[in-house]
Design an enzyme around this catalytic site. Sequence first.
Site, PDB file in Angstrom:
ATOM      1  N   TYR A 409      -4.009  -2.016  -0.587  1.00  0.00           N
ATOM      2  CA  TYR A 409      -4.346  -0.590  -0.448  1.00  0.00           C
ATOM      3  C   TYR A 409      -5.169  -0.075  -1.636  1.00  0.00           C
ATOM      4  O   TYR A 409      -5.023  -0.557  -2.758  1.00  0.00           O
ATOM      5  CB  TYR A 409      -3.063   0.236  -0.510  1.00  0.00           C
ATOM      6  N   GLU A 410      -5.940   0.993  -1.376  1.00  0.00           N
ATOM      7  CA  GLU A 410      -6.612   1.769  -2.436  1.00  0.00           C
ATOM      8  C   GLU A 410      -7.466   0.903  -3.350  1.00  0.00           C
ATOM      9  O   GLU A 410      -7.572   1.134  -4.551  1.00  0.00           O
ATOM     10  CB  GLU A 410      -5.573   2.534  -3.294  1.00  0.00           C
ATOM     11  N   GLY A 411      -8.103  -0.106  -2.771  1.00  0.00           N
ATOM     12  CA  GLY A 411      -8.872  -1.074  -3.564  1.00  0.00           C
ATOM     13  C   GLY A 411      -7.946  -2.200  -3.980  1.00  0.00           C
ATOM     14  O   GLY A 411      -6.858  -1.945  -4.503  1.00  0.00           O
TER      15      GLY A 411
END
Length: 602
Positions: A409-411
Site C-alpha cells: 500500500y501507499e507505495g
Amino acid sequence: MSTDTAKKDLLRGGQFLVKETKSEDVFTPEDFNEEQKMMRDSVKEFVEREVWPHKERFEQKDYALTEEVMRKAGELGFLGVAVPEEYDGLGMGFVSTMLVCDYISGATGSLATAFGAHTGIGTMPITLYGTEEQKKKYVPKLATGEWFGAYCLTEPGAGSDANSGKTKAVLSDDGKYYSISGQKMWISNAGFANVFIVFARIEDDKNITGFIVENDPENGITFGEEEKKLGIHSSSTRQVFFNDTKVPVENMLSERGNGFKIAMNALNVGRIKLAAASLDAQRRVTDLSVKYANDRVQFNTPISKFGAIKSKLAEMATSTYVGEAAAYRAAKNIEDRINIRLEEGNSHSEAELKGVEEYAIECSILKVACSEDVQNCSDEGIQVFGGMGFSADTPIESAWRDARIARIYEGTNEINRMLAVGMLVKKAMKGHVDLLGPAMKVGEELTGIPSMDKPDFSKLFAEEKDMIAKLKKVFLMVAGSAVQKFGPKLEENQQLLLAASDILIEVYMAESGILRAEKNAKRFGEESQAEEIAMAKLYLYHAVDIINTKAKEGIVSFAEGDEQKMMLMGLKRFTKYTNMPNVVELRNKIAEKLTSENKYCF
C-alpha cells in the site's frame, strides 16, 4: 507560545538527523489530552462491540458487513474526524485523526482498508483541493457516512509509476463535460462507493488530472468481480471501467495537470496513517499471544515461562512501543506545523497540505517501519501459537494475512525507502536541512585523532543518546560520501539507497523509543518505567546491529582502498558500545511484565 517561538523550537522534516531532540519536546501517547482519551475509548468500545465479535464474518468475504460497520462509524463521527466542522466533520487535530485511524484498524484489515481508503484518499483530496462548491456538495455526505468514497489511480500498466496512466479525459465540443475512458484496478471500496476520485490524462499533458466522478452505472461505469486476495477478505476490491463516462467540467479537482501532485500529497498522509493503522494490530496480536502463552501448558509449565517464548513476546511488545513513539512524535510535529501555518493566515487546506509535506521523509520512514513490524509481530504470534496459529480458527492466521498488504500500500516499501533518502538529499540542496556541514565534520573526525576522554554515562540513557548521535554520523558518513561520488546519479544506485535508508529508518525509530522512555521516566519515575526503559534499550541494540550491517554493505559498494578502510574503521568506532546491554535480561524483564499483566500493558 508565540508562532515565532514555535517555529524556532520545531524541527523541520529531516532535521532530526542533524539536530538533537530533547525528550520534553516530543509528544508521546502518554500526552493524550482528555478529549483524545475519550475519543480513543469511544473507538475501542465501538470496535469491541461492532467488529471483533464478527471477526469470522469478515474472513468470509462479507462485504455488506464492512459497509454496515462503516456506516455506523460515520454516524458516530469517526469518518469525519479530520473534516472541518463547516462540512459536518469534527474538525479535530492531526494527532486525533491518527488516534482514530490507529484504534479502529486493529481488529481486521478489511475495516482498516475501507476506513483508510474512505477517510484518506476518498475524502481528503476533495477537502484539501476542492472548490468551495465541491466541498459543500460532497464532503458532508462523505464525513457522515451517507456516501462512501474511493480512489481510482492504479492501472494495469501504472502502479508505482502512477503518472504513466493511460485513462483519457476528452473535452466535449460544447466545453461542458469531459468523457473519461480507461481501466482502473485494485480499487478499494469500489463495490459500495458513491463517488470516485479519478485520475486521467487530457490530450498529451505531461501530468494527469484529477476528477470527482459520481458512481452512475448508466454513465458508462462498470466493475470487475471482487478480487480474490491473500488477506483483507471483506475489503471490496474491484476493477473499475470507464467508457465515455461524462463528468461535468466543474468536477475537475484542482487545476488541469495537477493530478500527480494531488496523488503524491495524498500518499504522504496515507503513509503516516498506514503506520498508525498498523499499531493496534500489533497490540492485539501481542495481547493474544501473551494470553495464549500463559494458558498453554507444556511439560507441566505455561509456555510463557520458557525463554524462547519470552524472547518473542518481548520483541513483539518492543516494536509496538517504539512504533507508537515514532508515529505520535511525527503526528504532533505535523499538527504543530499546521497550526503555525493557520496562525500565519494560511487556509485550512494549504496549512494541512504544507504541514504534512514538511514531514514527508518521516511519513515514508514510518510507513516502512510499522508495516514491517506488524508483519513480523503477526509472524511471531503464529509461532507462539504453534500449530494453532496456522489454523483459521484462531485470529492470528488472518492477522498475518491482513498485515502483508501494508508493505505494498501507499507505495511499496522499496519505493518509500528510496524516497526517504531522495527527499532528504533534495531538502539539503534547497538549504532546508544542513547535511553538508555535519557530513564534513564527520569526515574530519574520521581523519582526526579519537578522543581519549571517557564520557560520563551515569545518567539514564546517557550512553544510548551518545550512541544515537554516533549512528547519525554513520548515515552522514555513508550518504555524504555516496552523494559526493555519484551526485545526481545516486538515484540509479538503488541497493545503496536502500542500505542508506535502513540506517535513516533505524535512527529515527530508535531515537523515538529512547525519547519516549526518557520523557516518561522523568515525569513518572524510573522505577515505574523499568520495562519501557528496557524496550527502548532493546530496540536500540537491534538498530545498532542493522545499521552496522547496512553501512558495511553500502561502504564496500562504492569505496575502495584507503577510503574504504578509513570508513570501515569509522563505522566500527561509531557502532561500539562502552557498556553492552544484557539483551537476555532486557527481554526477560519485558516478558515478565507482559505475562504478569496478561496483556500488552504499555
